[in-house]
Every structure is written in structure tokens, then in C-alpha cells.
Design a protein around this motif. Structure first.
Motif, PDB file in Angstrom:
ATOM      1  N   ALA A   1      -5.775   4.914 -12.439  1.00  0.00           N
ATOM      2  CA  ALA A   1      -7.091   3.679 -11.867  1.00  0.00           C
ATOM      3  C   ALA A   1      -6.661   3.515 -10.609  1.00  0.00           C
ATOM      4  O   ALA A   1      -7.379   3.121 -10.169  1.00  0.00           O
ATOM      5  CB  ALA A   1      -7.726   3.353 -12.677  1.00  0.00           C
ATOM      6  N   PHE A   2      -5.998   2.835 -10.502  1.00  0.00           N
ATOM      7  CA  PHE A   2      -5.077   1.604  -9.533  1.00  0.00           C
ATOM      8  C   PHE A   2      -4.844   2.215  -8.428  1.00  0.00           C
ATOM      9  O   PHE A   2      -5.333   1.776  -7.439  1.00  0.00           O
ATOM     10  CB  PHE A   2      -3.909   0.380 -10.175  1.00  0.00           C
ATOM     11  N   MET A   3      -4.315   3.642  -8.373  1.00  0.00           N
ATOM     12  CA  MET A   3      -4.438   3.727  -7.307  1.00  0.00           C
ATOM     13  C   MET A   3      -5.423   5.166  -6.755  1.00  0.00           C
ATOM     14  O   MET A   3      -5.459   4.272  -5.493  1.00  0.00           O
ATOM     15  CB  MET A   3      -2.840   5.036  -7.194  1.00  0.00           C
ATOM     16  N   ALA A   4      -5.919   5.450  -7.649  1.00  0.00           N
ATOM     17  CA  ALA A   4      -7.634   5.456  -6.973  1.00  0.00           C
ATOM     18  C   ALA A   4      -8.292   4.258  -6.067  1.00  0.00           C
ATOM     19  O   ALA A   4      -8.875   4.682  -5.327  1.00  0.00           O
ATOM     20  CB  ALA A   4      -8.462   6.355  -7.937  1.00  0.00           C
TER      21      ALA A   4
ATOM     22  N   MET B   1       0.332   3.780  -3.449  1.00  0.00           N
ATOM     23  CA  MET B   1      -0.746   4.079  -3.069  1.00  0.00           C
ATOM     24  C   MET B   1      -0.221   4.458  -1.211  1.00  0.00           C
ATOM     25  O   MET B   1      -1.127   4.896  -0.531  1.00  0.00           O
ATOM     26  CB  MET B   1      -2.352   4.098  -3.843  1.00  0.00           C
ATOM     27  N   ALA B   2      -0.222   2.780  -0.842  1.00  0.00           N
ATOM     28  CA  ALA B   2      -0.320   2.292   0.119  1.00  0.00           C
ATOM     29  C   ALA B   2       0.890   3.203   0.873  1.00  0.00           C
ATOM     30  O   ALA B   2       0.620   3.810   2.159  1.00  0.00           O
ATOM     31  CB  ALA B   2       0.183   1.318   0.252  1.00  0.00           C
ATOM     32  N   ALA B   3       1.751   3.685   0.174  1.00  0.00           N
ATOM     33  CA  ALA B   3       3.372   4.311   0.527  1.00  0.00           C
ATOM     34  C   ALA B   3       2.980   5.613   0.643  1.00  0.00           C
ATOM     35  O   ALA B   3       3.087   7.045   2.072  1.00  0.00           O
ATOM     36  CB  ALA B   3       4.101   4.145  -0.319  1.00  0.00           C
ATOM     37  N   MET B   4       1.799   5.984   0.329  1.00  0.00           N
ATOM     38  CA  MET B   4       1.293   8.185   0.155  1.00  0.00           C
ATOM     39  C   MET B   4       0.418   7.900   1.787  1.00  0.00           C
ATOM     40  O   MET B   4       0.466   8.685   2.370  1.00  0.00           O
ATOM     41  CB  MET B   4       0.559   8.076  -0.885  1.00  0.00           C
ATOM     42  N   LEU B   5      -0.281   6.575   1.868  1.00  0.00           N
ATOM     43  CA  LEU B   5      -1.065   6.941   2.713  1.00  0.00           C
ATOM     44  C   LEU B   5      -0.526   6.961   3.949  1.00  0.00           C
ATOM     45  O   LEU B   5      -1.477   6.848   5.718  1.00  0.00           O
ATOM     46  CB  LEU B   5      -2.122   5.827   2.609  1.00  0.00           C
ATOM     47  N   HIS B   6       0.347   5.595   4.169  1.00  0.00           N
ATOM     48  CA  HIS B   6       1.155   5.106   5.437  1.00  0.00           C
ATOM     49  C   HIS B   6       2.355   5.424   5.400  1.00  0.00           C
ATOM     50  O   HIS B   6       3.321   4.382   4.891  1.00  0.00           O
ATOM     51  CB  HIS B   6       0.878   3.579   5.825  1.00  0.00           C
ATOM     52  N   PRO B   7       2.736   6.130   5.757  1.00  0.00           N
ATOM     53  CA  PRO B   7       4.442   6.483   5.495  1.00  0.00           C
ATOM     54  C   PRO B   7       5.367   6.423   6.339  1.00  0.00           C
ATOM     55  O   PRO B   7       6.470   6.450   5.917  1.00  0.00           O
ATOM     56  CB  PRO B   7       4.566   8.528   4.617  1.00  0.00           C
ATOM     57  N   ASP B   8       4.865   6.281   7.342  1.00  0.00           N
ATOM     58  CA  ASP B   8       5.227   5.633   8.788  1.00  0.00           C
ATOM     59  C   ASP B   8       5.214   4.079   8.595  1.00  0.00           C
ATOM     60  O   ASP B   8       6.178   3.466   9.639  1.00  0.00           O
ATOM     61  CB  ASP B   8       4.573   6.107  10.168  1.00  0.00           C
ATOM     62  N   ARG B   9       5.437   3.162   7.615  1.00  0.00           N
ATOM     63  CA  ARG B   9       5.365   1.832   7.527  1.00  0.00           C
ATOM     64  C   ARG B   9       5.706   1.334   5.967  1.00  0.00           C
ATOM     65  O   ARG B   9       6.322   2.615   4.894  1.00  0.00           O
ATOM     66  CB  ARG B   9       3.601   1.559   6.895  1.00  0.00           C
ATOM     67  N   ARG B  10       6.679   0.451   6.484  1.00  0.00           N
ATOM     68  CA  ARG B  10       7.281  -0.204   5.665  1.00  0.00           C
ATOM     69  C   ARG B  10       6.076  -1.105   3.984  1.00  0.00           C
ATOM     70  O   ARG B  10       5.385  -1.347   4.405  1.00  0.00           O
ATOM     71  CB  ARG B  10       7.849  -1.556   5.723  1.00  0.00           C
ATOM     72  N   VAL B  11       6.490  -0.035   3.617  1.00  0.00           N
ATOM     73  CA  VAL B  11       5.244  -0.698   2.190  1.00  0.00           C
ATOM     74  C   VAL B  11       6.981  -1.785   0.538  1.00  0.00           C
ATOM     75  O   VAL B  11       7.608  -1.010   0.367  1.00  0.00           O
ATOM     76  CB  VAL B  11       4.898   0.835   1.408  1.00  0.00           C
ATOM     77  N   LEU B  12       5.884  -2.688   0.672  1.00  0.00           N
ATOM     78  CA  LEU B  12       6.408  -3.391  -0.420  1.00  0.00           C
ATOM     79  C   LEU B  12       5.336  -3.572  -1.347  1.00  0.00           C
ATOM     80  O   LEU B  12       4.751  -4.375  -1.502  1.00  0.00           O
ATOM     81  CB  LEU B  12       6.984  -4.316  -0.282  1.00  0.00           C
ATOM     82  N   ALA B  13       6.643  -3.643  -2.984  1.00  0.00           N
ATOM     83  CA  ALA B  13       6.009  -3.795  -4.140  1.00  0.00           C
ATOM     84  C   ALA B  13       6.456  -5.599  -4.545  1.00  0.00           C
ATOM     85  O   ALA B  13       7.076  -4.898  -4.718  1.00  0.00           O
ATOM     86  CB  ALA B  13       5.556  -3.075  -5.075  1.00  0.00           C
TER      87      ALA B  13
END
Length: 546
Positions: free
Chosen positions: A51-54, A416-428
């Protein structure tokens, strides 16, 4: 085609590319239909994470994300995600299974009234009672989820309806919906208020971060040259690097940004949503407030605007700017306060203390993240420090939750952010408490081959509650715990992990993690003694004028 196949065809008709969830036996017809479809089924390790990902998909794209669960216990695990999307205004569709409604040979085994459970947590909750209703129900679900104010919708598909064969039913094609623009009379009133103001200030709230709004908001601020601040969820809606940025209201009062808020005689509140913790407290002697939003303002004890501009925000702001550009001699009246306000936010940001201070961690994270890098925060004490100190220059690059403010959402939202934007740095960015609430999703992230860095603040406590406990002069009790070896935990999930061992070790650790790629854990010990020094003692002295 059976009901499940019709449901999946309707989802394809809406442009759905992936569904997140944990199916059960009541969903098996749906799973089979998904196998034959163009939609990717992403199996998570817990329904809450699905749910958080959706919801995050909806937040970042404006298009409803979709999650799936079985009946009873699986569906109940979606409820926190439903509340997260409802309060956070994130479009999402939840599909749950149920025992048959025409025949039920297992009596009430695992049966919970999920539609009634979901009704107060959604914009709509419906049980599908016939395959014939699926095309219209799915179209209505997406329309409701995505229109202002966005939020979650729940559809329950009983297993016998999913299995029932039905003649072909035409699907309902989606169509664009244009929102009405604010009425000319309201535009004239708003323009008169702004022209009259001697110390105007713009506030950007949660709804200002809608994906479609950034360009229009930036143009409005640029054209009028009125300084602005933002709420926590409004960060990045207008470039934080602009010379008009006055700060973020991470607290409700007494912070340095409130020097400007308290002096303003007019606050233009664009997209403020009262589900957010109040950025300032309105009172009988405060400034005039102009609410600009897609919907009329919700009147609360601490927020009661004096005038409203209601309509499609982007075009309405363009029309307002047409009335005002070049005609506001007092536009920059509060701007001289900017330098001192922002200077306080860089205080001790490079201090070489170990364990690291929150200011130093925020500083080093900002150095490691490019302008379009996305930092996704869980909920904990560090959220206040990131909200105050982390400068955003691109919309939706600091995802935090100041509405439900639930723990456990940081890692799934970053996935989810990493899936949508694989070309950008994503940090949790997670506390050790919040990370452990959905730590099992590390396996999902590795299985999906994501490039994702997870920064864990380690203080071995529920740090924010422990701080509140101290502020309220209660004894330190009941908030501490121990942690697993996070480096070993990462390796056990086929990820990589590293621990920061010195004050100067965080920046190179983050850089190395991003360079290596894949799923990476970086564990940093944090010294939260700054909470009391800055957020209590220093701000108290500041409020007293000391």
C-alpha cells in the motif's frame, strides 16, 4: 472472460503497469489474469508495504497506484496504507479478495467486513457483486481516486464473482478532466488584498506539491517577487535555492521562520491542507490569510482564512499574476529577514562530533544528493531536522509524511521512487525503529534489482517519543531497545551494508554506496542531544527575544 479477467482488462484500460501486493487463494483467478496480461505483479513481503508503494506511485505521478491483498488478515494489513493515502492525498486503488457471496462453504472463516472497515479510510469502498458492473466501477474508482482531493479507493472482488464467466462487456475509456478556473470576482478580491498588503508572504502547502503544479507555482513567485516559505509537505514546490525562499515551517511556532510569519500582514496560503501539522497557529490578532486551492479551505481552530481563491491552481495563479505583476511595491518587504533565518539553519552543520549531530547528517546527505535526487523519509526525530535544514531545489525530491506521519513507510516509498526513477539517486532515510517495521522489504528491493541506498539513524530508541517524554519532564522510561547487526542483516538479504565510524565518514560512505549500486545500507549513529539544545532551549530564548 471471467470476472477476474474483466477486472484486469479494466486496469489495463486505465494504463496500469504494475500492481503491488500479497495475493491469497481468493485472488487466484486475478493472479492468473495478471499472468496473461501486460501488468507486472510485484509481490511484497507485507501488504502494508504494498500500500505504501502504491500510494507513493500516486504521489509522484498523479496516477493511482494499485495494490492487492487477500481477504481478512491481508486486507486489514492495508488499512494503515489506506489512511496514509487518505490523509496524504495520494491516489491509490486497493483490490481485496473475499469469500464467495453466492455460496460460502467455509462459513465465516477469515471473513471480516472489509468494505465497512475501509469506508472511513477511503473516498469510496465497494464490493463487486456482478462482473457486469466491473467496467463502470473501475472507471469510477480511478476517477474518484485521482480527482481533487486525491485519495484511496477500495474494491472488493469475491472469489465467485472473480471466477464467473461473462459475455464481453465494453470497457469505459478514460478521458481528461479540466478543473474550473477561479471566478473573476474572486480573482479581483484576491488581487485587491495582495495590493493592499504591506508585508505579504506566500506559504506553499501539501497540495502545492502535486506533480503538475511546479512550473506554475515557480512562475507565480518569480513574477510577483513575494518571499515564500513552505510546510513540510510543500517542500520543493518552488525551488528552495531561489532568492525568495524564507525557510520551512517544521514546527508550529517559535522557530526562526516564524520571524517572517509573525511579521506578515498577509499570508497567501497556496495548497494548504489542514491534515498537516499546523505550520503556524492563527489567532484573532494574526495576519489576513488568503486560501488558494483546488477546493475550499477546511476551517479549523488554528486555520480560518479570510478570503479564498478556489479553482484549478495553476491557471488561477497565472490570472492572479496578470493582475499584479509589477504593481506590488511592498512585495519584498519581509526579504531582509531571510539571511538571518537561513543562517541559523547552517549553524553547526559541519561540526566534527561523533556520534554525528542531526545537522551534520542533513548537511552530508545534501552534499551526496544531486538536485534531482529523491530522499524518502520515514517518521522520527530526524524528520524535523530534514524539514528545517534540507534545501530542496526540485519538486517532490524530499518525500516526507506530515499527515498520518506513520512509521514504516520510508523504505517502501523509496523503493517506489527507485522504480519510477531508476536514473536518479534515491535515498531512504529511516530511524532504527521505523526501519525495522518494514525491514523485510529489503528482500523485495534486492529481488527487484533496485539501486537504492538506505540510511539508518541509530540511537536504539523511539527517539521522537523519548524526546517528547523529556520535554514534558517525564522520566526516561520504556523507549529503548537493541538492534540487530545491520551490516550482517543487509548481507543476509544479499544487499551491502557499511557502518559510519567517524564524523567525517558519512559523506564518503554515502558516495561509495551510490557508486556501487544495488541495495545498500548505511548505518550512522546519531547524537540527539541537539534536540533539547536547539528545538527547546535555543528556540525558547529566541521567542523571548534573548
Amino acid at each position: 472472460m471471467n470476472g477476474a479477467g474483466l477486472l484486469v482488462a479494466a486496469l489495463e484500460n486505465e494504463g496500469v503497469k504494475q500492481i503491488f501486493g500479497v495475493p491469497g487463494e481468493e485472488n487466484l483467478d486475478v493472479v492468473e489474469a495478471l499472468r496473461r496480461s501486460t501488468i507486472r505483479l510485484v509481490v511484497t513481503r507485507h501488504e502494508q508495504a504494498a500500500a505504501f508503494m502504491a500510494a507513493t506511485h500516486g504521489r509522484l505521478t498523479g496516477e493511482a497506484g494499485v495494490c492487492l491483498s487477500t481477504l481478512g488478515p491481508g486486507a486489514l494489513n492495508l488499512t494503515t496504507g489506506a489512511a496514509y493515502a487518505l490523509l496524504g492525498a495520494m491516489p491509490m486503488i486497493m483490490i481485496t479478495g473475499q469469500k464467495g457471496i453466492l455460496s460460502r462453504k467455509q462459513a465465516r472463516f477469515q471473513v471480516v467486513d472489509i468494505v465497512s472497515t475501509m469506508t472511513p479510510l477511503t473516498k469510496m469502498a465497494r464490493q463487486i457483486v456482478s462482473p457486469a458492473s466491473i467496467p463502470s466501477l473501475v472507471r469510477e474508482a480511478f476517477r474518484l481516486a485521482q480527482q481533487e482531493r486525491p485519495g484511496p479507493v477500495h474494491l472488493e472482488l469475491p472469489e465467485d464473482i472473480a471466477h464467473e464467466d461473462w459475455e464481453d462487456i465494453p470497457l469505459i475509456p478514460p478521458h481528461p478532466i479540466e478543473y474550473p478556473v477561479a471566478h473573476p470576482a474572486a480573482l479581483d478580491r484576491a488581487a485587491a488584498l495582495i495590493r493592499k498588503a504591506e508585508r505579504p508572504l506566500v506559504m506553499l502547502g501539501a497540495a502545492a506539491s502535486r506533480p503538475r503544479l511546479s512550473e506554475a507555482l515557480s512562475a507565480f513567485v518569480r513574477r510577483l517577487q513575494i518571499p515564500f516559505f513552505n510546510t513540510q509537505m510543500g517542500k520543493g514546490a518552488v525551488s528552495g535555492g531561489a532568492g525568495l525562499y524564507m525557510g520551512t515551517a517544521a514546527l508550529s511556532e517559535r522557530d526562526y521562520v516564524h520571524d517572517a510569519i509573525d511579521r506578515a500582514d498577509l499570508i497567501i496560503a497556496i495548497g494548504h491542507d489542514t491534515v498537516e501539522k499546523p505550520p503556524f497557529l492563527m489567532g484573532p490578532h494574526g495576519p489576513t490569510v488568503l486560501h488558494v486551492g483546488y477546493l475550499p479551505a477546511a476551517v479549523e481552530e488554528v486555520f480560518f482564512p479570510h478570503a479564498e481563491l478556489v479553482g484549478d491552481v495553476g491557471p488561477s495563479l497565472r490570472l492572479l499574476a496578470d493582475r499584479l505583476e509589477g504593481r506590488l511595491p511592498n512585495a519584498a518587504a519581509l526579504l531582509p529577514l531571510r539571511e538571518e533565518i537561513l543562517a541559523h539553519l547552517t549553524d553547526r552543520s559541519e561540526e566534527s562530533r561523533f556520534p554525528l549531530t542531526p545537522q551534520r547528517i542533513v548537511h552530508d546527505v545534501r552534499q551526496a544528493m544531486p538536485e534531482d535526487g529523491i530522499a524518502c523519509l520515514d517518521n522520527g526525530m530526524y524528520k524535523i531536522w530534514f524539514a528545517r535544514n534540507y534545501r530542496t531545489r526540485v519538486a517532490n525530491t524530499l518525500l516526507l509524511d506530515n499527515a498520518l506521519a506513520t512509521m514504516g513507510a520510508g523504505l517502501p516509498s523509496a523503493m517506489m521512487a527507485a522504480m519510477l526513477h531508476p536514473d536518479r539517486r534515491v535515498l531512504a532515510v529511516c530511524g532504527d525503529g521505523g526501519f525495522m517495521m518494514n525491514a523485510q522489504e529489503l528482500e523485495t528491493a534486492v529481488r527487484l534489482k533496485l539501486n537504492l541506498v538506505v540510511l539508518i539513524f541509530e540511537d536504539k530508541a523511539y527517539g521522537m517519543i523519548r524526546w517528547k517524554q523529556a520535554v514534558d519532564h517525564f522520566p526516561d522510561f520504556g523507549m529503548t531497545f537493541d538492534n540487530p547487526d545491520f551490516v550482517a542483516f543487509a548481507r543476509a538479504h544479499k544487499a551491502n551494508g557499511r557502518r559510519v565510524e567517524s564524523a567525517d565518514g558519512l559523506a564518503p560512505a554515502l558516495e561509495a554506496a551510490f557508486q556501487e549500486g544495488g541495495v545498500q545500507l548505511v548505518i550512522v549513529p546519531v547524537d540527539y542531544s541537539e534536540n533539547a539544545r536547539v528545538l527547546v532551549d535555543e528556540l525558547h530564548r529566541h521567542a523571548l527575544g534573548a
